[in-house]
Design a protein around this motif. Structure first.
Motif, PDB file in Angstrom:
ATOM      1  N   VAL A 474       0.739  -1.446   0.170  1.00 18.58           N
ATOM      2  CA  VAL A 474       0.017  -0.042  -0.039  1.00 18.58           C
ATOM      3  C   VAL A 474       0.486   1.081  -0.354  1.00 18.58           C
ATOM      4  N   TRP A 523      -3.788   6.797  -3.282  1.00 22.06           N
ATOM      5  CA  TRP A 523      -3.688   5.875  -2.814  1.00 22.06           C
ATOM      6  C   TRP A 523      -3.548   4.537  -3.926  1.00 22.06           C
ATOM      7  N   MET A 525      -3.336   0.414  -3.853  1.00 25.39           N
ATOM      8  CA  MET A 525      -2.610  -0.673  -3.388  1.00 25.39           C
ATOM      9  C   MET A 525      -2.356  -2.339  -4.250  1.00 25.39           C
TER      10      MET A 525
END
Length: 880
Positions: A474, A523, A525
């Motif tokens: 992440v 973000w 991931m």
């Protein structure tokens, strides 16, 4: 069945051959890397090893008819290295590498290998490097800060990590997934251009790499030198070698990608936009190549996190300072002088600083390059009865062009996987023309006219970027950027009528200002079979345009608007497929709020190993700001940008791409066909200046462009060949414009480029050949005489279809020769280049000037706006 038996027999034979190889050799204090190279040539064995590390170990001993495995084991006995045979290749790897830092692994069933790629000596991160694992067949790229994450859920345990970056030796390291460390630091050694990499059969370091992803090209400006410029290391010239990017747009600002105007391509530097993209009115890029570490061209933007331009994005990553020791570089050329300095800021290898500056020297040094440069500017910028500067005529011409730019970057790594960058950029161009047309020897013209033109444009930009690794799978990224563009044009004409001894003065003053604030947070991931990216972006744009003249008071127009965006993208990998769906939703707040949806979808299918791929994409992009005029001394206008609103809508473009990519040991081939439909675009800036002289007068319409881009790169030391070709079919229609199927002024139907490079020892040379079809222009059909009711007649010029004619084909050849040497601890390089070596007459367009000498009669003069002629340049570089 026979084929299977043959393959099995061949594999058994190869294995037996390696097992039966016997080594006899006597070695006295020779580096192990040299021994392996000698054995490879003598016994026809393929080795893969880190030549930089093994060159630090020296061996002394005697081999008497020993088996190859026993000989290698004996050779490595006093080193922290082991070896393993994989597919007839002997892999030599460290038992415990300092490049692998211990870390905490996530407690999960999936296996994750996370880390970053750095320069071995300076510690600088390497963005957009290719990272892959051979046995588990996972491929990825490092991000802008050199970080990567590989996730594997398969049954493979023993694997090989392969890392490749343009200009560096390839890195191979065997590892075990069961013992994967939490975080890895992979350090690459620099490779000289056209020299072999770490593998005995390796290819040379490529300055350009055509990727298997849709419309993605990676470029390394550190390998180009001055090979593609007019005496300057020019990133724009290097990008123009790629297919789909026009390489014949001299004296023009920016990049022209796949039939789009240059304002539809975004230039990003460490997260902020650069609007002032050229020096010397388009002669070369405003970005100092010494300050750029890596470049990535996206001719079709499939990443939903990027937006704002319909044609594409050129993403620049600035250089970071050396984490090991201070160093400096000085470049002295025929047009400018530049210097750079980098240094660590602490002793722990966490902080560094890089500063680079450049300034013109043409006010002191006016050689052949200067004369040809300003002769071209005179031809394209000055209203005169002659297209070329004639020093024997009554026209007195004294130009003054100055430029300067500055780059700075502060880097701080608080922990492994986290990095903070603060970048700054500033550039400025000042143009001053003073010229006079006197009547000393003229009988008809009794006016003495003195023209004074003073123009300037500048760009300042800054950004703060923070990349934080939350867990090995992440990542969080935040970027804040600011950019300010300012342009000014002042013209004063002093006219004296000698017949009546009267004087008059006319002047025009125009100023433009553009401010751009940006915020991005995302973000990312990575999971076993896919990588998810989500985030938001906010962009605030503000424009201010002012004009005043002797006959008109101050006129001012300002605009401001916000663009709020949210985006989400995913990347799925399974079997031979790579699928990337994405969506970006924009909300434009200006005079009236509106939504713009940008769906994006790309797919890639692997046909053969990691060599042959088929790729396709369908994307939609939106753009809320356009440049409505280019700076032109001839038209008395500066660069001018304006936001979408009541005058013209948000520009949108739908694009579909289908292609293939093939990469082998010596070849890198890429072919893409595309079709693009754009709505809401303005008439090309150069054409718009022909009819529009005031604010809020544009032609808005749509265009359709289809084309084919082909690129091929072949190399085998000491040779490299890069070639590219493009074919464009296009048409545009504008509301209120009487001509249908308009041909844009910047579009050339066919364009081809060929580069050959050669390097042996300290010498290197290159030849660039470029050719294209002619440029569109509106021709004069003739003169028409009309009889008036009073018996008199008037003559009017008749023009043909708008941009329906073409000038002569464009052709140019450039050559360059470099020589490198070292004196004490200083590295030197002398470069001689000749731009347009055959002095070909190339013209950007043809214009006509119509004037009335007497009632009922007109005179028509043709002006051929020429491009650069032959320009020799000499550059001296020292690095210490």
């Amino acid at each position: 069945m026979r084929v299977i038996l043959f393959i099995v027999a061949f594999l058994i034979f190869e294995t037996a051959l390696h097992a039966q190889s016997r080594v006899s050799d006597q070695i006295n204090r020779v580096s192990i890397s040299s021994v392996l190279k000698s054995w490879s040539e003598e016994y026809q064995i393929d080795f893969a090893y880190d030549s930089y590390e093994l060159s630090n170990y020296v061996f002394t001993g005697v081999f008497k008819d020993e088996a190859i495995d026993a000989a290698i084991e004996k050779l490595l006995s006093e080193t922290p290295f082991q070896f393993k045979w994989i597919r007839n290749t002997c892999i030599i790897y460290p038992v415990s590498s300092s490049s692998i830092l211990p870390g905490k692994s996530e407690k999960t069933d999936q296996k994750t290998l996370a880390g970053e790629v750095r320069d071995r000596l300076s510690g600088e991160s390497l963005p957009f490097a290719t990272v892959s694992t051979i046995n588990s067949e996972v491929n990825t790229y490092t991000d802008a800060d050199g970080r990567f994450t590989i996730v594997n859920t398969g049954s493979v345990d023993m694997d090989i990590l392969v890392v490749f970056f343009l200009g560096y030796e390839a890195y191979k390291m065997p590892f075990t997934w069961a013992k994967t460390p939490g975080y890895s630091i992979v350090k690459l050694a620099r490779a000289n251009a056209l020299l072999p990499d770490v593998e005995i059969r390796a290819t040379a370091a490529r300055p350009i790499r055509f990727e298997k992803d849709v419309s993605v090209v990676h470029l390394n400006p550190n390998l180009s030198g001055i090979l593609y410029g007019v005496g300057e290391a020019d990133i724009t010239r290097e990008v123009q070698l790629t297919p789909g990017v026009s390489g014949v747009q001299e004296n023009n600002n920016g990049l022209f990608i796949r039939g789009s105007s240059s304002d539809q391509c975004q230039l990003l530097m460490d997260g902020f936009t650069i609007y002032h993209q050229d020096h010397f009115m388009g002669m070369f890029s405003a970005m100092n190549a010494n300050a750029v570490k890596s470049m990535r061209l996206l001719a079709c933007v499939t990443d939903p996190s990027q937006g704002g331009r319909t044609a594409g994005t050129l993403e620049l990553i600035g250089r970071e300072g050396d984490l090991r020791k201070p160093s400096a570089r000085l470049d002295l050329g025929t047009m400018s002088i530049s210097g750079s300095f980098e240094t660590p800021l602490d002793t722990t290898g966490k902080a560094s600083l890089f500063v680079s500056g450049r300034r013109s020297i043409t006010e002191w040094l006016r050689g052949p390059s200067y004369k040809e440069l300003y002769r071209t500017l005179y031809s394209s910028s000055i209203v005169s009865r002659k297209a070329d500067l004639d020093e024997t005529s009554n026209v007195k011409f004294d130009p003054q062009l100055l430029f300067q730019d500055l780059n700075a970057k502060l880097t701080y790594r608080p922990s492994p996987g986290s990095q903070v960058n603060v970048s700054f950029y500033a550039s400025r161009d000042d143009v001053a023309f003073t010229y006079a047309d006197t009547s000393k020897t003229e009988l008809v013209n009794v006016a003495d006219v003195r023209y004074s033109d003073d123009a300037s444009k500048s760009n300042r930009g800054a950004s703060l970027r923070w990349n934080f690794r939350v867990t090995p799978s992440v990542d969080a990224f935040t970027s804040v950027g600011f950019s300010a563009f300012e342009g000014r044009y002042f013209s004063a004409d002093s006219i004296r009528i000698n017949l009546f001894a009267t004087d008059s003065v006319q002047f025009t003053d125009r100023n433009v200002l553009l401010r751009d604030w940006s915020l991005l947070h995302q973000w990312q991931m990575k999971r076993s079979s896919h990588a998810l990216k989500v985030g938001f972006a906010l962009n605030h744009l503000e424009t201010l345009n002012k004009t005043r003249s002797l006959s008109e008071p101050l006129l001012s127009e300002s605009n401001s608007g916000y663009v709020a965006s949210i985006f989400m993208g995913d990347e799925w990998n399974f079997s031979r497929w790579n699928i990337k769906p994405g969506l970006r939703v924009n909300r434009f707040f200006d005079n009236g709020a509106s939504f713009q949806w940008e769906p994006k979808f790309s797919v890639r299918y692997r046909l053969k190993g990691d060599e042959l791929f088929i790729k396709a994409a369908v994307v939609r992009t939106a753009q809320c700001i356009q440049r409505i005029s280019n700076q032109s001394l001839y038209q008395n206008v500066p660069d001018q940008w304006q936001l979408a609103g009541s005058d013209f809508p948000v520009m949108t473009s739908n694009q579909a791409v289908l292609g293939m990519n093939w990469t082998s040991e010596h070849w890198n081939v890429d072919v893409e066909g595309y079709v693009k439909h754009t709505r809401g675009q303005l008439l090309n800036a150069a054409a718009g200046q022909y009819t529009n002289q005031t604010f809020n007068q544009y032609y808005v319409g749509e265009s359709t462009v289809a084309g084919l881009d082909v690129a091929a790169q072949w190399q085998s030391a000491p040779h490299r060949i890069v070639c590219a070709a493009s074919r464009i079919f296009s048409s545009s229609d504008y509301e209120g414009f009487e001509t249908q199927n308009v041909v844009e002024s910047h579009i050339r139907d066919v364009e081809a480029k060929l580069v050959y490079e050669w390097k042996v020892g300290p010498w290197s040379a290159s030849i660039l050949v470029l050719a294209s079809s002619g440029a569109p222009f509106t021709s004069l059909s003739g003169l028409q005489s009309f009889q008036l009711p009073d018996g008199s007649s008037r003559v009017f010029p008749l023009f043909g279809g708008y941009n329906r004619d073409r000038s002569a084909p464009y052709q140019r050849a450039d050559i360059a020769v470099n020589y490198q040497w070292q004196w004490l601890t200083t590295k030197w390089c002398a470069s001689l280049s000749v731009y347009n070596v055959f002095d070909s007459n190339n013209f950007r367009t043809i214009q006509y000037s119509v004037g009335a000498n007497e009632p009922g009669n007109v005179s028509v003069q043709q002006r051929e706006i020429r491009m650069l002629g032959r320009i020799p340049s000499l550059t001296l570089t020292c690095q210490f």
